[in-house]
Design a protein around this motif. Structure first.
Motif, PDB file in Angstrom:
ATOM      1  N   GLN A 190      33.455  23.181 -20.860  1.00 57.09           N
ATOM      2  CA  GLN A 190      32.721  22.015 -20.862  1.00 57.09           C
ATOM      3  C   GLN A 190      32.252  21.985 -22.192  1.00 57.09           C
ATOM      4  OE1 GLN A 190      30.281  22.390 -16.965  1.00 57.09           O
ATOM      5  NE2 GLN A 190      31.364  20.249 -16.770  1.00 57.09           N
ATOM      6  N   PRO A 191      32.902  21.151 -23.119  1.00 55.15           N
ATOM      7  CA  PRO A 191      32.489  20.983 -24.374  1.00 55.15           C
ATOM      8  C   PRO A 191      31.423  19.845 -24.782  1.00 55.15           C
ATOM      9  CG  PRO A 191      34.564  19.696 -24.057  1.00 55.15           C
ATOM     10  CD  PRO A 191      34.202  20.421 -22.727  1.00 55.15           C
ATOM     11  N   PHE A 192      31.044  19.790 -25.797  1.00 55.26           N
ATOM     12  CA  PHE A 192      29.962  18.804 -26.276  1.00 55.26           C
ATOM     13  C   PHE A 192      30.735  17.341 -26.421  1.00 55.26           C
ATOM     14  CE2 PHE A 192      27.941  22.760 -28.075  1.00 55.26           C
ATOM     15  CZ  PHE A 192      26.927  22.894 -27.120  1.00 55.26           C
ATOM     16  N   GLY A 193      30.126  16.342 -26.545  1.00 58.06           N
ATOM     17  CA  GLY A 193      30.528  15.128 -26.895  1.00 58.06           C
ATOM     18  C   GLY A 193      31.917  14.923 -26.263  1.00 58.06           C
ATOM     19  N   ALA A 194      32.815  14.415 -27.234  1.00 60.38           N
ATOM     20  CA  ALA A 194      34.214  13.940 -26.896  1.00 60.38           C
ATOM     21  C   ALA A 194      34.996  15.183 -26.914  1.00 60.38           C
ATOM     22  CB  ALA A 194      34.729  13.092 -27.864  1.00 60.38           C
ATOM     23  N   GLY A 195      34.659  16.414 -26.832  1.00 58.31           N
ATOM     24  CA  GLY A 195      35.784  17.487 -26.649  1.00 58.31           C
ATOM     25  C   GLY A 195      35.500  18.391 -27.934  1.00 58.31           C
ATOM     26  N   ASN A 196      34.245  18.479 -28.280  1.00 59.43           N
ATOM     27  CA  ASN A 196      33.805  19.271 -29.674  1.00 59.43           C
ATOM     28  C   ASN A 196      33.190  20.586 -29.075  1.00 59.43           C
ATOM     29  OD1 ASN A 196      34.498  17.094 -31.424  1.00 59.43           O
ATOM     30  ND2 ASN A 196      32.375  16.251 -30.985  1.00 59.43           N
ATOM     31  N   VAL A 197      33.636  21.698 -29.805  1.00 61.32           N
ATOM     32  CA  VAL A 197      33.126  23.134 -29.634  1.00 61.32           C
ATOM     33  C   VAL A 197      32.944  23.387 -30.852  1.00 61.32           C
ATOM     34  CG1 VAL A 197      34.613  23.345 -27.706  1.00 61.32           C
ATOM     35  CG2 VAL A 197      35.416  24.135 -29.771  1.00 61.32           C
ATOM     36  N   PRO A 198      31.801  24.327 -30.827  1.00 57.37           N
ATOM     37  CA  PRO A 198      31.361  25.150 -32.215  1.00 57.37           C
ATOM     38  C   PRO A 198      32.460  26.061 -32.878  1.00 57.37           C
ATOM     39  CG  PRO A 198      29.817  25.852 -30.449  1.00 57.37           C
ATOM     40  CD  PRO A 198      31.113  24.819 -29.738  1.00 57.37           C
ATOM     41  N   ASN A 199      32.722  25.901 -34.349  1.00 62.28           N
ATOM     42  CA  ASN A 199      33.803  26.590 -34.733  1.00 62.28           C
ATOM     43  C   ASN A 199      33.279  27.276 -35.900  1.00 62.28           C
ATOM     44  OD1 ASN A 199      33.111  24.669 -36.594  1.00 62.28           O
ATOM     45  ND2 ASN A 199      35.304  23.964 -36.777  1.00 62.28           N
ATOM     46  N   GLU A 200      31.901  27.690 -35.964  1.00 60.99           N
ATOM     47  CA  GLU A 200      31.145  28.654 -37.061  1.00 60.99           C
ATOM     48  C   GLU A 200      30.599  29.773 -36.301  1.00 60.99           C
ATOM     49  OE1 GLU A 200      28.301  26.441 -39.153  1.00 60.99           O
ATOM     50  OE2 GLU A 200      29.770  24.971 -40.052  1.00 60.99           O
ATOM     51  N   SER A 201      31.213  30.729 -36.884  1.00 62.84           N
ATOM     52  CA  SER A 201      30.519  32.112 -36.290  1.00 62.84           C
ATOM     53  C   SER A 201      28.847  32.150 -36.329  1.00 62.84           C
ATOM     54  CB  SER A 201      31.224  33.310 -37.393  1.00 62.84           C
ATOM     55  OG  SER A 201      30.699  34.570 -36.822  1.00 62.84           O
ATOM     56  N   PRO A 202      28.416  32.777 -35.523  1.00 61.86           N
ATOM     57  CA  PRO A 202      29.028  33.720 -34.529  1.00 61.86           C
ATOM     58  C   PRO A 202      29.095  32.981 -33.112  1.00 61.86           C
ATOM     59  CG  PRO A 202      26.371  33.881 -34.323  1.00 61.86           C
ATOM     60  CD  PRO A 202      26.804  32.971 -35.557  1.00 61.86           C
ATOM     61  N   CYS A 203      29.162  31.630 -33.222  1.00 65.11           N
ATOM     62  CA  CYS A 203      29.494  31.006 -31.920  1.00 65.11           C
ATOM     63  C   CYS A 203      30.757  29.973 -31.888  1.00 65.11           C
ATOM     64  CB  CYS A 203      28.233  30.170 -31.720  1.00 65.11           C
ATOM     65  SG  CYS A 203      26.410  30.985 -31.750  1.00 65.11           S
ATOM     66  N   SER A 204      31.520  30.688 -32.876  1.00 65.53           N
ATOM     67  CA  SER A 204      32.966  29.938 -32.717  1.00 65.53           C
ATOM     68  C   SER A 204      33.737  30.091 -31.409  1.00 65.53           C
ATOM     69  CB  SER A 204      33.801  30.216 -33.953  1.00 65.53           C
ATOM     70  OG  SER A 204      35.147  29.526 -33.962  1.00 65.53           O
ATOM     71  N   TRP A 205      34.239  29.197 -30.719  1.00 67.26           N
ATOM     72  CA  TRP A 205      35.255  29.341 -29.592  1.00 67.26           C
ATOM     73  C   TRP A 205      36.784  29.305 -30.006  1.00 67.26           C
ATOM     74  CZ3 TRP A 205      33.799  30.531 -24.595  1.00 67.26           C
ATOM     75  CH2 TRP A 205      32.089  30.697 -24.448  1.00 67.26           C
ATOM     76  N   VAL A 206      36.910  29.133 -30.976  1.00 70.13           N
ATOM     77  CA  VAL A 206      38.124  28.818 -31.290  1.00 70.13           C
ATOM     78  C   VAL A 206      39.120  30.060 -31.039  1.00 70.13           C
ATOM     79  CG1 VAL A 206      39.960  28.402 -33.281  1.00 70.13           C
ATOM     80  CG2 VAL A 206      37.703  27.250 -33.193  1.00 70.13           C
ATOM     81  N   ASP A 207      38.748  31.403 -31.651  1.00 72.69           N
ATOM     82  CA  ASP A 207      39.394  32.751 -31.299  1.00 72.69           C
ATOM     83  C   ASP A 207      39.338  32.774 -29.726  1.00 72.69           C
ATOM     84  OD1 ASP A 207      39.766  33.004 -33.921  1.00 72.69           O
ATOM     85  OD2 ASP A 207      38.049  34.423 -34.098  1.00 72.69           O
ATOM     86  N   PHE A 208      38.335  32.419 -28.890  1.00 70.53           N
ATOM     87  CA  PHE A 208      38.282  32.728 -27.640  1.00 70.53           C
ATOM     88  C   PHE A 208      39.546  31.763 -26.935  1.00 70.53           C
ATOM     89  CE2 PHE A 208      36.947  31.572 -23.274  1.00 70.53           C
ATOM     90  CZ  PHE A 208      36.554  32.956 -22.745  1.00 70.53           C
ATOM     91  N   ILE A 209      39.520  30.659 -27.533  1.00 63.58           N
ATOM     92  CA  ILE A 209      40.619  29.691 -26.753  1.00 63.58           C
ATOM     93  C   ILE A 209      41.998  30.098 -27.082  1.00 63.58           C
ATOM     94  CG2 ILE A 209      41.641  27.369 -26.909  1.00 63.58           C
ATOM     95  CD1 ILE A 209      38.530  26.451 -27.531  1.00 63.58           C
ATOM     96  N   GLU A 210      42.012  30.578 -28.286  1.00 64.45           N
ATOM     97  CA  GLU A 210      43.468  31.281 -28.809  1.00 64.45           C
ATOM     98  C   GLU A 210      43.857  32.593 -27.929  1.00 64.45           C
ATOM     99  OE1 GLU A 210      43.182  31.912 -32.863  1.00 64.45           O
ATOM    100  OE2 GLU A 210      43.927  29.958 -33.351  1.00 64.45           O
ATOM    101  N   GLU A 211      42.967  33.219 -27.626  1.00 67.75           N
ATOM    102  CA  GLU A 211      43.244  34.488 -27.059  1.00 67.75           C
ATOM    103  C   GLU A 211      43.454  34.228 -25.647  1.00 67.75           C
ATOM    104  OE1 GLU A 211      43.225  38.759 -26.330  1.00 67.75           O
ATOM    105  OE2 GLU A 211      43.219  37.789 -28.192  1.00 67.75           O
ATOM    106  N   SER A 212      42.627  33.357 -24.839  1.00 74.37           N
ATOM    107  CA  SER A 212      42.871  33.050 -23.606  1.00 74.37           C
ATOM    108  C   SER A 212      44.248  32.504 -23.381  1.00 74.37           C
ATOM    109  CB  SER A 212      41.838  32.093 -23.271  1.00 74.37           C
ATOM    110  OG  SER A 212      41.995  32.090 -21.774  1.00 74.37           O
ATOM    111  N   THR A 213      44.670  31.585 -24.245  1.00 70.55           N
ATOM    112  CA  THR A 213      45.831  30.877 -24.160  1.00 70.55           C
ATOM    113  C   THR A 213      47.037  31.975 -24.270  1.00 70.55           C
ATOM    114  OG1 THR A 213      44.829  28.781 -24.862  1.00 70.55           O
ATOM    115  CG2 THR A 213      47.276  28.947 -24.941  1.00 70.55           C
ATOM    116  N   MET A 214      46.914  32.733 -25.291  1.00 74.76           N
ATOM    117  CA  MET A 214      48.006  33.981 -25.380  1.00 74.76           C
ATOM    118  C   MET A 214      48.264  34.624 -24.356  1.00 74.76           C
ATOM    119  SD  MET A 214      48.022  36.784 -28.524  1.00 74.76           S
ATOM    120  CE  MET A 214      46.796  37.639 -27.491  1.00 74.76           C
ATOM    121  N   ARG A 215      47.176  34.828 -23.595  1.00 76.29           N
ATOM    122  CA  ARG A 215      47.190  35.867 -22.379  1.00 76.29           C
ATOM    123  C   ARG A 215      47.639  35.169 -20.912  1.00 76.29           C
ATOM    124  NH1 ARG A 215      44.992  40.911 -22.406  1.00 76.29           N
ATOM    125  NH2 ARG A 215      44.361  41.195 -24.577  1.00 76.29           N
ATOM    126  N   GLY A 216      48.115  33.636 -21.030  1.00 77.85           N
ATOM    127  CA  GLY A 216      48.367  33.154 -19.988  1.00 77.85           C
ATOM    128  C   GLY A 216      47.415  32.655 -19.313  1.00 77.85           C
TER     129      GLY A 216
END
Length: 348
Positions: A243-269
């Motif tokens: 459940q992101p903020f606003g119109a679909g925004n997620v943090p992309n700055e370390s240490p709270c970036s979710w970009v790597d999490f999303i990539e890893e989850s997607t890669m793992r099916g």
């Protein structure tokens, strides 16, 4: 003089406040005998012929995806029994989840009304809404509407577009991104946007399986994705609802970036679905860099679906994608395709 012909209705009881009894301590509980439910409106027999199906008897907080499938199958098995429509008595807390699920399970070929209703008060509250909501639902079940709806208070909402907005008021539900299908006055005023019965229609293609293993994560400022990385390595976890903020925004700055999490989850099916924290138009494609980064990483937006409908559809899509085989990439692509397809008017 021609006698008035009563509609034949199938009344399915699943529980909820609309049928609860108050014990000696004042606590509301499901009745020992579901047949007591019929006592709240003896005049039902005057308005329609009906069969009573005491299917479940539980607080809707205890409803689960297996129950959704049971409700849908019960309706499917009785679809050719001469009923004008079906009424499902259900608790309000999760009614919008169940209505969405039954709508997906029965699909676009549904050619009669399936009317979910419930109440904010128990039947012993004389000025309450239990009796009147049930009588109104029966009236709606005899109309030309041909979809799963929620009938509550003065309105009829598309089931997959509705959500609960209040715990006490009698207008407990709303449809934040879609107009009501009908208004309840002395007559039922049906709007043009409602799906109507067809003279010729294909039979229902029942798809009433819903996957388990879904984790929902509401974002708050400062939430570190590392705290939840273990979910991606757990075979029981099949997908993530973020459940992101606003119109679909997620943090992309370390240490709270979710970009790597999303990539890893997607890669793992394990697909990552965006279901917003707002009530409507929450996860349209974001024009912000933070939102675009999440989409590029593999997150699946849900447009203006309600969060409840998006969660239900995700479970429904996962169950079907799992039948295509074990290939992670193919499964993820199937889910993305299904989430972006309109099946029952769930988004636009």
């Amino acid at each position: 003089m021609t006698a008035y012909k009563k509609h034949k209705i199938c009344l399915i009881y699943t529980g909820g406040t609309i049928g609860m009894h108050r014990d000696i301590n004042g606590t509301l509980r499901p009745p020992g005998n579901p047949a007591y439910f019929l006592e709240i409106a003896p005049e039902l027999r005057e308005s329609a012929e009906f069969d009573f199906v005491p299917l479940l008897n539980k607080d809707s907080a205890n409803m689960n995806p297996g129950d959704w499938g049971i409700i849908a199958k019960t309706i499917y098995e009785r679809r050719n029994n001469g009923y004008s429509g079906f009424v499902v008595a259900h608790g309000t807390d999760t009614m919008h989840f169940s209505a969405s699920a039954v709508a997906f399970a029965l699909g676009k070929n549904l050619n009669f009304p399936v009317v979910f209703t419930g109440s904010q008060t128990a039947p012993d509250v004389l000025h309450g809404d239990a009796r009147i909501n049930l009588l109104r639902a029966f009236k709606v079940a005899g109309t030309d509407i041909a979809e799963v709806v929620i009938c509550f208070g003065d309105y009829v909402f598309r089931g997959c577009r509705a959500q609960k907005k209040d715990e006490r008021r009698f207008d407990a539900f709303e449809s934040p991104s879609f107009f009501p299908l009908a208004h309840i006055t002395e007559n039922i005023i049906i709007n043009d946007i409602a799906m109507k019965r067809k003279t010729k229609n294909e039979d229902i293609d029942l798809k009433n399986d819903f996957s388990g293993g879904i984790i929902q994560i509401p974002l708050i400022p400062g939430l570190e994705p590392e705290l939840l990385l273990h979910l991606l390595y757990d075979d029981k976890c099949k997908g993530i609802i973020l459940q992101p903020f606003g119109a679909g925004n997620v943090p992309n700055e370390s240490p709270c970036s979710w970009v790597d999490f999303i990539e890893e989850s997607t890669m793992r099916g394990k697909p990552v679905l965006f279901a917003g924290q707002f009530s409507a138009n929450a996860t349209l494609h974001s024009s912000y860099a933070t939102g675009k980064a999440a989409i590029d990483a593999g997150a699946v937006p849900t447009g203006n679906m309600t969060s409840a409908c998006a969660a239900v559809k995700f479970r429904w899509a996962l169950a079907q994608a799992e039948k295509t085989g074990s290939d992670k990439k193919a499964k993820s692509e199937k889910i993305r395709e299904m989430m972006n397809t309109v099946y029952i008017g769930e988004f636009n």
